[in-house]
Design a protein around this motif. Sequence first.
Motif, PDB file in Angstrom:
ATOM      1  N   HIS A 137       0.722  -6.623  -3.192  1.00  0.00           N
ATOM      2  CA  HIS A 137       0.976  -8.019  -3.538  1.00  0.00           C
ATOM      3  C   HIS A 137       0.363  -8.412  -4.887  1.00  0.00           C
ATOM      4  N   HIS A 138      -0.064  -7.402  -5.644  1.00  0.00           N
ATOM      5  CA  HIS A 138      -0.466  -7.614  -7.032  1.00  0.00           C
ATOM      6  C   HIS A 138       0.593  -6.965  -7.920  1.00  0.00           C
ATOM      7  N   PHE A 139       0.897  -7.605  -9.055  1.00  0.00           N
ATOM      8  CA  PHE A 139       1.947  -7.114  -9.933  1.00  0.00           C
ATOM      9  C   PHE A 139       1.447  -7.086 -11.374  1.00  0.00           C
ATOM     10  N   SER A 140       1.978  -6.143 -12.126  1.00  0.00           N
ATOM     11  CA  SER A 140       1.731  -6.148 -13.559  1.00  0.00           C
ATOM     12  C   SER A 140       2.965  -6.702 -14.255  1.00  0.00           C
ATOM     13  N   MET A 141       2.750  -7.399 -15.371  1.00  0.00           N
ATOM     14  CA  MET A 141       3.855  -7.987 -16.118  1.00  0.00           C
ATOM     15  C   MET A 141       3.571  -7.861 -17.614  1.00  0.00           C
ATOM     16  N   TYR A 142       4.596  -7.548 -18.370  1.00  0.00           N
ATOM     17  CA  TYR A 142       4.472  -7.516 -19.829  1.00  0.00           C
ATOM     18  C   TYR A 142       5.453  -8.529 -20.391  1.00  0.00           C
ATOM     19  N   LEU A 143       4.936  -9.493 -21.145  1.00  0.00           N
ATOM     20  CA  LEU A 143       5.733 -10.606 -21.658  1.00  0.00           C
ATOM     21  C   LEU A 143       5.223 -11.018 -23.028  1.00  0.00           C
ATOM     22  N   ASN A 144       6.139 -11.109 -23.984  1.00  0.00           N
ATOM     23  CA  ASN A 144       5.803 -11.658 -25.297  1.00  0.00           C
ATOM     24  C   ASN A 144       4.599 -10.952 -25.934  1.00  0.00           C
ATOM     25  N   GLY A 145       4.536  -9.637 -25.804  1.00  0.00           N
ATOM     26  CA  GLY A 145       3.498  -8.855 -26.464  1.00  0.00           C
ATOM     27  C   GLY A 145       2.180  -8.768 -25.729  1.00  0.00           C
ATOM     28  N   GLU A 146       2.119  -9.256 -24.481  1.00  0.00           N
ATOM     29  CA  GLU A 146       0.857  -9.230 -23.740  1.00  0.00           C
ATOM     30  C   GLU A 146       1.085  -8.806 -22.284  1.00  0.00           C
ATOM     31  N   PHE A 147       0.039  -8.172 -21.718  1.00  0.00           N
ATOM     32  CA  PHE A 147       0.054  -7.804 -20.304  1.00  0.00           C
ATOM     33  C   PHE A 147      -0.546  -8.941 -19.476  1.00  0.00           C
ATOM     34  N   TYR A 148       0.003  -9.072 -18.244  1.00  0.00           N
ATOM     35  CA  TYR A 148      -0.510 -10.069 -17.309  1.00  0.00           C
ATOM     36  C   TYR A 148      -0.699  -9.425 -15.941  1.00  0.00           C
ATOM     37  N   ALA A 149      -1.714  -9.904 -15.221  1.00  0.00           N
ATOM     38  CA  ALA A 149      -1.880  -9.555 -13.818  1.00  0.00           C
ATOM     39  C   ALA A 149      -1.397 -10.740 -12.987  1.00  0.00           C
ATOM     40  N   LEU A 150      -0.527 -10.475 -12.020  1.00  0.00           N
ATOM     41  CA  LEU A 150      -0.025 -11.517 -11.136  1.00  0.00           C
ATOM     42  C   LEU A 150      -0.534 -11.249  -9.729  1.00  0.00           C
ATOM     43  N   TYR A 151      -1.242 -12.228  -9.168  1.00  0.00           N
ATOM     44  CA  TYR A 151      -1.782 -12.096  -7.815  1.00  0.00           C
ATOM     45  C   TYR A 151      -1.067 -13.103  -6.912  1.00  0.00           C
ATOM     46  N   LEU A 152      -0.413 -12.623  -5.884  1.00  0.00           N
ATOM     47  CA  LEU A 152       0.357 -13.499  -5.012  1.00  0.00           C
ATOM     48  C   LEU A 152      -0.547 -14.536  -4.343  1.00  0.00           C
ATOM     49  N   ARG A 153      -0.123 -15.805  -4.406  1.00  0.00           N
ATOM     50  CA  ARG A 153      -0.812 -16.862  -3.662  1.00  0.00           C
ATOM     51  C   ARG A 153      -0.279 -16.830  -2.224  1.00  0.00           C
ATOM     52  N   LYS A 154      -1.039 -16.237  -1.324  1.00  0.00           N
ATOM     53  CA  LYS A 154      -0.549 -16.060   0.045  1.00  0.00           C
ATOM     54  C   LYS A 154      -0.359 -17.392   0.767  1.00  0.00           C
ATOM     55  N   SER A 155      -1.031 -18.417   0.289  1.00  0.00           N
ATOM     56  CA  SER A 155      -0.848 -19.738   0.897  1.00  0.00           C
ATOM     57  C   SER A 155       0.515 -20.325   0.543  1.00  0.00           C
ATOM     58  N   ALA A 156       1.144 -19.789  -0.496  1.00  0.00           N
ATOM     59  CA  ALA A 156       2.441 -20.313  -0.942  1.00  0.00           C
ATOM     60  C   ALA A 156       3.611 -19.445  -0.502  1.00  0.00           C
ATOM     61  N   TYR A 157       3.315 -18.367   0.210  1.00  0.00           N
ATOM     62  CA  TYR A 157       4.372 -17.421   0.585  1.00  0.00           C
ATOM     63  C   TYR A 157       4.211 -17.045   2.053  1.00  0.00           C
ATOM     64  N   ASN A 158       5.310 -17.094   2.800  1.00  0.00           N
ATOM     65  CA  ASN A 158       5.256 -16.820   4.242  1.00  0.00           C
ATOM     66  C   ASN A 158       5.688 -15.381   4.534  1.00  0.00           C
ATOM     67  N   PHE A 159       4.843 -14.638   5.227  1.00  0.00           N
ATOM     68  CA  PHE A 159       5.211 -13.314   5.719  1.00  0.00           C
ATOM     69  C   PHE A 159       5.884 -13.495   7.081  1.00  0.00           C
ATOM     70  N   THR A 160       7.184 -13.222   7.131  1.00  0.00           N
ATOM     71  CA  THR A 160       7.935 -13.443   8.366  1.00  0.00           C
ATOM     72  C   THR A 160       8.268 -12.146   9.100  1.00  0.00           C
ATOM     73  N   ASP A 161       8.340 -11.037   8.372  1.00  0.00           N
ATOM     74  CA  ASP A 161       8.647  -9.745   8.976  1.00  0.00           C
ATOM     75  C   ASP A 161       8.162  -8.651   8.032  1.00  0.00           C
ATOM     76  N   SER A 162       8.412  -7.404   8.398  1.00  0.00           N
ATOM     77  CA  SER A 162       7.922  -6.286   7.585  1.00  0.00           C
ATOM     78  C   SER A 162       8.572  -6.260   6.199  1.00  0.00           C
TER      79      SER A 162
END
Length: 412
Positions: free
Chosen positions: A293-318
């Motif tokens: 649930h962590h992602f890497s992103m490259y945008l506009n010449g820079e790297f970003y780390a994206l960490y999922l906000r689990k409070s904003a996303y519902n896990f409903t199944d596998s």
Amino acid sequence: MAIVKPFKAVRATRDKVAMVSSKSYEIYTPEMLNSKLAFNPYTFLHVINPGYKYHKQDVSGELRFKLVHNRYLEFKEDEIFTQDKNPGFYIYKKTTASKSFCGIISATSVEDYHNNVIKKHEGTLKERELLFENYLKNTGFNAEPVLLTYPDNSVIESIIKKYKQERSEYEFSTTDKESHKLWVVDDPNDIEQIIKAFKEIDTLYIADGHHRSTSSCLLAQNLAKDNPNHTGKEDYNFFMSYLLPESQLQIYEFNRFIKDLNGLTPHEFLIELDTFFRIENKGQELYKPKEKHHFSMYLNGEFYALYLRKSAYNFTDSLSKLDAQILFSTVLKPILGIDDIRNASKIMYSQDKSDSLELKTKVDTGNFKVSFGMLPTNIIELKEIVDADLLMPPKTTYIEPKLRSALTIYEF
């Protein structure tokens, strides 16, 4: 209960197998293909590129399939290919610089596919199913096994270990520094033990070759309808597979490269991402996710780390827990407007096997605006999704080993 069956493989003679067997046809660039065809008269690529003989490379459709059949017959007439006299299983070991794989080549049952003993994790395209079914019908053979995986089994492993101590039927290396060995299992007692061991395995999972397996099943259905004496034991009721214990399966991730930001500026895009992710700017530091649930992103010449906000996303199944699905549900579809992730006009995929800098280099060319990376899916996730009768998004897994063509050939 999984059904496996020994078969009489058509295969190259020992002295020619290194020159005959090839990588999957789709791997070769036109330049590589022409080089192989020009300098190796024994390569199986001559069989599946029959127009080369007539200096005509654009042969297609049923005409091409019939010519493939003719080239195949020529290889048999010239005794480049011969058929084993007795049915058997085939233990195949492939060794790369970093990994070794060893499993059993077998005929597996279309009935198991229909009864969900053989399970799939990806959907298939009807057009490709019909195309390959037509290919099989016209050529009468299959030269590349479906990759299936099963829970590690001590009985099967002991038989494989026994044969690995003996001289192999094939032993050769290829120019990509991989070694290949093959043993023929034709002893009736060993064959019976293998059949019995797989009968005690509840499920086989398709790792690679979804279209090949589906097309083989479609062909079996059609041939059965045309055969008034159909018994279910005919060779067309089975398809060739490479059965590998799941502990040896190697799974890599696919990176995603997006061609536009759907009308957003980079700043506006980051604001949209903030709903579902905590965002950390890494600048020029290459970020590789270390957790699900962590992602890497490259945008506009820079790297970003994206960490999922689990409070904003519902896990409903596998499936909802799968990183590839999370990225689609939170970013690709709602923000970037990609409803069909097979849409090549907006998205491109590349397996992240070795070049972790690819996220940067492909975007820096200007052909893409943003790229995403994630951790690879593991076998536990794959099985949980499959056992729940769900399907992964396309290009979720890049699975090894990739198998050679024409090492063994299955006729029907």
